[in-house]
Motif scaffolding. Sequence first.
Motif, PDB file in Angstrom:
ATOM      1  N   SER A  29      -1.268   7.723   0.411  1.00  9.63           N
ATOM      2  CA  SER A  29      -0.399   6.546   0.560  1.00  9.63           C
ATOM      3  C   SER A  29      -0.801   5.722   1.781  1.00  9.63           C
ATOM      4  CB  SER A  29       1.077   6.940   0.571  1.00  9.63           C
ATOM      5  OG  SER A  29       1.397   7.477   1.797  1.00  9.63           O
ATOM      6  N   GLU A  32      -3.485   3.549   0.475  1.00  7.41           N
ATOM      7  CA  GLU A  32      -2.926   2.512  -0.403  1.00  7.41           C
ATOM      8  C   GLU A  32      -2.250   1.415   0.411  1.00  7.41           C
ATOM      9  OE1 GLU A  32      -2.085   5.087  -4.460  1.00  7.41           O
ATOM     10  OE2 GLU A  32      -0.482   4.895  -2.981  1.00  7.41           O
ATOM     11  N   ARG A  53       3.051  -0.498  -5.843  1.00  8.79           N
ATOM     12  CA  ARG A  53       2.120   0.625  -6.004  1.00  8.79           C
ATOM     13  C   ARG A  53       2.630   1.567  -7.079  1.00  8.79           C
ATOM     14  NH1 ARG A  53       1.579   3.713  -0.861  1.00  8.79           N
ATOM     15  NH2 ARG A  53       3.277   2.588   0.116  1.00  8.79           N
TER      16      ARG A  53
END
Length: 429
Positions: A29, A32, A53
Amino acid sequence: MPHTPSPINKPNTILCRYCEIALKGANRSMFERALVENILRSLGGRVQVEPVRVRGRLWLHSKQGTFSNKELRILKQRLAKVYGLASFSPGISVAPEMEEIERAALELAAAPLMSLLKEHDSPSFRIRTRRADKQFPLKSKDVEIRLASAISEQLDPRQQLRVNLENADFTLGCEIRRDKAFLFLDSFSAPGGLPAGSNASCLALLSGGIDSPVACAMLMKRGCRVDFITFHSHPYTPPRSVGKVRDVAKTLNSLQPPGKLFICNLAEIQKLIRDTCSPRYRTILYRRFMFRIAEAIAKRNGNQALATGEAVGQVASQTIANLAVINAATDVLVLRPLTGLDKEEIIKIAKTIDTFDISIEQVPDSCTVFAPKSPATTSKLKKIEAEEAKLDLESLLTKTIENTWNSAEKPRTAFRDDTRRKHYENNHR
Ligand code: ATP
Ligand code: MG
């Protein structure tokens, strides 16, 4: 039954795909988030998107409802340069229900199919479905059959279309996820790699040449954020020597969370070397001092490595023997991402990152000003240390490092578009 247009006949979403980030475990994450930040920064507020996401994918939904042609142009241009992105597709996202999917497929396919049917007697087409949500009631094959029949019935009254799964003139992509279903026609490639800023930062020795900007971009593609240090020899080099590097740094900063530029005047140190040491070793000695200064700045600035655009064997100072002697001036890790590339490969990358046009401007460089006529292609560390022992520049070095530290410029970015490139080309013929 004739097909009636509905309001969603323009792309409202971009589907972003990434590959290497998908391999990340617990840190995923973080990668991301860095990717999303880089995308938003690259768009610079010119396209308003809502990033969402989902597992292995990123949606960019239009905040205005749909994307205009101008917004799509900007998206295609900018996303194609975002590190960490593997590819992206503009398309229509709808609720993951079969009726909605069918309606969107017809909307998206109508215009391009119409022109294809005009150009070809019996064009081929195919539907490619990816069903990430295994709860979706229809299997991928069934979705494809249903969409193919809807398209044939409603958009192909003369039954000209043929299905060809291998090599079709027209492909409609369909991706079904839990939150959305997505229909698209095209996929555009992006550079891949990791999002710039997701790894530790390094300090790159940035010159006015073609190579070092490429080295910086390659490290950004591996997730590093790059700060820059450049060496000039004012008053022996013109102000444009630094101006050019400033332009390169601005262009590179468009690819990452912007980095600082440190500017070092090496002239006094170079003069001392010129007046004291053997001319054959000048370039190696300059480089060793560049490394020492860069190391001091990197430590103070929190950069964990240095980076250069050196490539094995490119010039006399880059033979293995000389690289080893230059390297011995510092304890910090020195990254040389161009090591195995030849000049043509480097130039190709320089063009894709928009630094080539800036780099080819002919301006004297710090190293060329006091360059020896015949530099040594091999040197021994002991010999070089003996040359350095002749120098008394401890306090000059400390002063130079201090001045360089205080020279840091606020990061700036530039998005070079075609207008600017044309302007540059017209003025530099
Ligand atoms: P070229 O494309 O002409 O080879 P270059 O910058 O790579 O340009 P080199 O002489 O090959 O020039 O230098 C090797 C490396 O040393 C550079 O890639 C750069 O990292 C560093 N370097 C050289 N000169 C400077 C400078 N004036 N300022 C900062 N770094 C420099
Ligand atoms: Mg070079």
